[in-house]
Design an enzyme around this catalytic site. Structure first.
Site, PDB file in Angstrom:
ATOM      1  N   SER A  10      -7.473  -1.554  -4.826  1.00  0.00           N
ATOM      2  CA  SER A  10      -7.006  -0.204  -4.511  1.00  0.00           C
ATOM      3  C   SER A  10      -6.116  -0.239  -3.282  1.00  0.00           C
ATOM      4  O   SER A  10      -6.528  -0.718  -2.215  1.00  0.00           O
ATOM      5  CB  SER A  10      -8.200   0.717  -4.240  1.00  0.00           C
ATOM      6  OG  SER A  10      -7.747   1.877  -3.570  1.00  0.00           O
ATOM      7  N   HIS A  35      -4.993  -0.642  -8.317  1.00  0.00           N
ATOM      8  CA  HIS A  35      -5.738   0.600  -8.503  1.00  0.00           C
ATOM      9  C   HIS A  35      -5.157   1.649  -7.552  1.00  0.00           C
ATOM     10  O   HIS A  35      -5.047   1.412  -6.352  1.00  0.00           O
ATOM     11  CB  HIS A  35      -7.194   0.248  -8.182  1.00  0.00           C
ATOM     12  CG  HIS A  35      -8.208   1.313  -8.314  1.00  0.00           C
ATOM     13  ND1 HIS A  35      -9.127   1.353  -9.344  1.00  0.00           N
ATOM     14  CD2 HIS A  35      -8.513   2.366  -7.513  1.00  0.00           C
ATOM     15  CE1 HIS A  35      -9.941   2.373  -9.175  1.00  0.00           C
ATOM     16  NE2 HIS A  35      -9.589   3.013  -8.069  1.00  0.00           N
ATOM     17  N   ASP A  37      -5.630   5.255  -6.050  1.00  0.00           N
ATOM     18  CA  ASP A  37      -6.597   6.334  -5.883  1.00  0.00           C
ATOM     19  C   ASP A  37      -5.890   7.659  -5.617  1.00  0.00           C
ATOM     20  O   ASP A  37      -5.448   7.935  -4.499  1.00  0.00           O
ATOM     21  CB  ASP A  37      -7.558   5.992  -4.732  1.00  0.00           C
ATOM     22  CG  ASP A  37      -8.634   5.020  -5.169  1.00  0.00           C
ATOM     23  OD1 ASP A  37      -9.221   5.240  -6.249  1.00  0.00           O
ATOM     24  OD2 ASP A  37      -8.889   4.038  -4.447  1.00  0.00           O
ATOM     25  N   MET A  39      -6.048  11.524  -5.169  1.00  0.00           N
ATOM     26  CA  MET A  39      -7.032  12.565  -4.802  1.00  0.00           C
ATOM     27  C   MET A  39      -6.318  13.862  -4.448  1.00  0.00           C
ATOM     28  O   MET A  39      -5.295  13.837  -3.762  1.00  0.00           O
ATOM     29  CB  MET A  39      -7.843  12.102  -3.585  1.00  0.00           C
ATOM     30  CG  MET A  39      -8.504  10.751  -3.769  1.00  0.00           C
ATOM     31  SD  MET A  39      -9.627  10.385  -2.415  1.00  0.00           S
ATOM     32  CE  MET A  39      -9.957   8.644  -2.721  1.00  0.00           C
ATOM     33  N   HIS A  68      -6.304   6.088 -10.897  1.00  0.00           N
ATOM     34  CA  HIS A  68      -7.656   6.647 -10.896  1.00  0.00           C
ATOM     35  C   HIS A  68      -7.534   8.097 -10.433  1.00  0.00           C
ATOM     36  O   HIS A  68      -7.377   8.364  -9.244  1.00  0.00           O
ATOM     37  CB  HIS A  68      -8.545   5.808  -9.949  1.00  0.00           C
ATOM     38  CG  HIS A  68      -9.936   6.336  -9.793  1.00  0.00           C
ATOM     39  ND1 HIS A  68     -10.782   5.907  -8.807  1.00  0.00           N
ATOM     40  CD2 HIS A  68     -10.634   7.244 -10.519  1.00  0.00           C
ATOM     41  CE1 HIS A  68     -11.940   6.545  -8.917  1.00  0.00           C
ATOM     42  NE2 HIS A  68     -11.866   7.365  -9.943  1.00  0.00           N
ATOM     43  N   MET A  70      -8.655  11.347  -9.363  1.00  0.00           N
ATOM     44  CA  MET A  70      -9.746  12.155  -8.818  1.00  0.00           C
ATOM     45  C   MET A  70      -9.157  13.533  -8.531  1.00  0.00           C
ATOM     46  O   MET A  70      -8.969  13.935  -7.371  1.00  0.00           O
ATOM     47  CB  MET A  70     -10.316  11.483  -7.553  1.00  0.00           C
ATOM     48  CG  MET A  70     -11.105  10.225  -7.890  1.00  0.00           C
ATOM     49  SD  MET A  70     -11.293   9.118  -6.487  1.00  0.00           S
ATOM     50  CE  MET A  70      -9.722   8.262  -6.548  1.00  0.00           C
ATOM     51  N   MET A 160     -18.511   4.684 -10.715  1.00  0.00           N
ATOM     52  CA  MET A 160     -18.349   4.846  -9.265  1.00  0.00           C
ATOM     53  C   MET A 160     -19.650   4.440  -8.570  1.00  0.00           C
ATOM     54  O   MET A 160     -20.728   4.923  -8.927  1.00  0.00           O
ATOM     55  CB  MET A 160     -18.045   6.315  -8.910  1.00  0.00           C
ATOM     56  CG  MET A 160     -16.678   6.817  -9.344  1.00  0.00           C
ATOM     57  SD  MET A 160     -15.300   5.832  -8.745  1.00  0.00           S
ATOM     58  CE  MET A 160     -15.523   5.922  -6.960  1.00  0.00           C
ATOM     59  N   GLY A 168     -14.214   2.398   2.197  1.00  0.00           N
ATOM     60  CA  GLY A 168     -15.072   1.930   3.283  1.00  0.00           C
ATOM     61  C   GLY A 168     -16.494   2.469   3.277  1.00  0.00           C
ATOM     62  O   GLY A 168     -17.191   2.358   4.278  1.00  0.00           O
ATOM     63  N   ASP A 193     -16.484   0.652  -8.869  1.00  0.00           N
ATOM     64  CA  ASP A 193     -15.555   1.046  -7.816  1.00  0.00           C
ATOM     65  C   ASP A 193     -16.307   1.652  -6.632  1.00  0.00           C
ATOM     66  O   ASP A 193     -16.983   2.668  -6.785  1.00  0.00           O
ATOM     67  CB  ASP A 193     -14.574   2.076  -8.415  1.00  0.00           C
ATOM     68  CG  ASP A 193     -13.495   2.498  -7.443  1.00  0.00           C
ATOM     69  OD1 ASP A 193     -13.321   1.833  -6.405  1.00  0.00           O
ATOM     70  OD2 ASP A 193     -12.803   3.503  -7.735  1.00  0.00           O
ATOM     71  N   GLY A 195     -17.425   0.219  -2.332  1.00  0.00           N
ATOM     72  CA  GLY A 195     -18.358  -0.597  -1.548  1.00  0.00           C
ATOM     73  C   GLY A 195     -18.506  -2.024  -2.035  1.00  0.00           C
ATOM     74  O   GLY A 195     -19.525  -2.666  -1.772  1.00  0.00           O
ATOM     75  N   SER A 216     -11.132  -1.818   0.838  1.00  0.00           N
ATOM     76  CA  SER A 216     -11.267  -2.365   2.195  1.00  0.00           C
ATOM     77  C   SER A 216     -11.630  -3.847   2.225  1.00  0.00           C
ATOM     78  O   SER A 216     -11.138  -4.578   3.086  1.00  0.00           O
ATOM     79  CB  SER A 216     -12.274  -1.544   3.007  1.00  0.00           C
ATOM     80  OG  SER A 216     -13.455  -1.348   2.282  1.00  0.00           O
TER      81      SER A 216
HETATM   82  C1  DX5 Z   1     -13.256   5.998  -3.660  1.00  0.00           C
HETATM   83  C2  DX5 Z   1     -12.127   5.301  -4.403  1.00  0.00           C
HETATM   84  C3  DX5 Z   1     -12.316   3.817  -4.356  1.00  0.00           C
HETATM   85  C4  DX5 Z   1     -12.208   3.318  -2.943  1.00  0.00           C
HETATM   86  C5  DX5 Z   1     -12.806   1.963  -2.786  1.00  0.00           C
HETATM   87  O1  DX5 Z   1     -13.072   7.334  -3.683  1.00  0.00           O
HETATM   88  O2  DX5 Z   1     -12.074   5.687  -5.756  1.00  0.00           O
HETATM   89  O3  DX5 Z   1     -11.403   3.161  -5.206  1.00  0.00           O
HETATM   90  O4  DX5 Z   1     -10.910   3.309  -2.479  1.00  0.00           O
HETATM   91  O5  DX5 Z   1     -12.785   1.601  -1.454  1.00  0.00           O
HETATM   92  P1  DX5 Z   1     -13.765   0.484  -0.868  1.00  0.00           P
HETATM   93  O6  DX5 Z   1     -13.576  -0.731  -1.702  1.00  0.00           O
HETATM   94  O7  DX5 Z   1     -13.344   0.341   0.548  1.00  0.00           O
HETATM   95  O8  DX5 Z   1     -15.153   1.066  -1.021  1.00  0.00           O
HETATM   96 ZN    ZN Z   2     -10.885   4.351  -7.115  1.00  0.00          ZN
END
Ligand code: DX5
Ligand code: ZN
Length: 236
Positions: A10, A35, A37, A39, A68, A70, A160, A168, A193, A195, A216
């Site tokens: 991502s 990926h 993200d 939002m 992705h 959201m 998720m 993070g 996806d 952590g 991250s």
């Molecule tokens: C969360 C996103 C993830 C996120 C993952 O809302 O959909 O893709 O960026 O980030 P890390 O790998 O740092 O948890």
């Molecule tokens: Zn994501």
């Protein structure tokens, strides 16, 4: 499960002032999917990036781009995203069912449902596939496995392992049984996806996932190539 592990990176944790270099870093490290993200500040409590970024990234790489989404009302944007260059479009199950009372309305997160409306989802999945992209469906941690009726219509399921909104966050072990249950009934790609690091990735793969999405862990790594290798070495 003997599928090869793929890594989806991502760009949420990338340095956006040097995005071209960051994409090159993904290429050099052997990343399988990029990926994105997306939002909207309504489906999740954060606002990030959209189609213009995908459009800019597309000419820089042959790595498939996964949008992705959201966002609320994903159907309104499917064409925009495929036109901008997304190869995979991931929509959230929570956009296709009655939201649980606590997650209904403005500023109520995370969005969660108990049941989806299969016809409604299928309509959008078909729209995605008609536009030339692959179609995937995502489930928030608190949404149960409620997608059995549409498993034949998707190219990938994204589980998720954090409540969406931010990079993070800590991996939620509570989603592991859902991955196990899904793997028992679904032979396709299962992505996880949120952590992801070497320890949590191991648990996700053991539960049945074969695609690991990370922001991250990859962008903070001092040795991105080795990070990707170490994740790909894991076997279910
Ligand atoms: C969360 C996103 C993830 C996120 C993952 O809302 O959909 O893709 O960026 O980030 P890390 O790998 O740092 O948890
Ligand atoms: Zn994501």
């Amino acid at each position: 499960m003997n599928k090869d592990i793929k890594v989806s990176v991502s760009i949420l944790s990338a340095d956006f002032a040097r995005l071209g270099d960051e994409i090159k870093k993904c290429e050099d490290a052997g990343v399988d999917i990029i990926h994105i993200d997306v939002m909207d500040g309504h489906f999740v409590p954060n606002i990030t990036i959209g189609p213009v970024i995908i459009e800019s990234v597309k000419p820089y790489t042959k790595i498939p781009l996964d949008a992705h989404l959201m966002i609320e009302n994903p159907d309104m944007y499917i064409e925009t995203f495929t036109k901008s260059g997304a190869d995979i479009i991931t929509v959230h199950a929570e956009c296709y069912g009655e939201l649980k009372p606590f997650s209904k309305g403005r500023n109520k997160f995370p969005k969660e449902i108990e049941k989806i409306n299969p016809e409604k989802v299928r309509k959008d999945l078909n729209k995605i596939k008609k536009s030339g992209a692959k179609a995937a469906i995502a489930l928030n941690p608190g949404t149960p496995l409620c997608i059995q009726d549409v498993l034949n219509d998707v190219d990938m399921v994204l589980i998720m392992s954090v409540n969406p909104g931010f990079a993070g966050q800590a991996f939620m072990d509570s989603v592991l049984p859902k991955i196990e249950a899904l793997r028992k009934i679904y032979k396709g790609d299962i992505a996880v996806d949120g952590g992801i690091n070497n320890e949590t990735a191991k648990k996700a793969v053991q539960a049945g996932a074969n695609i690991l999405a990370t922001a991250s862990f990859f962008f903070k790594s001092k040795d991105p190539k080795e990070t990707i290798k170490s994740l790909k070495r894991l076997k279910g």
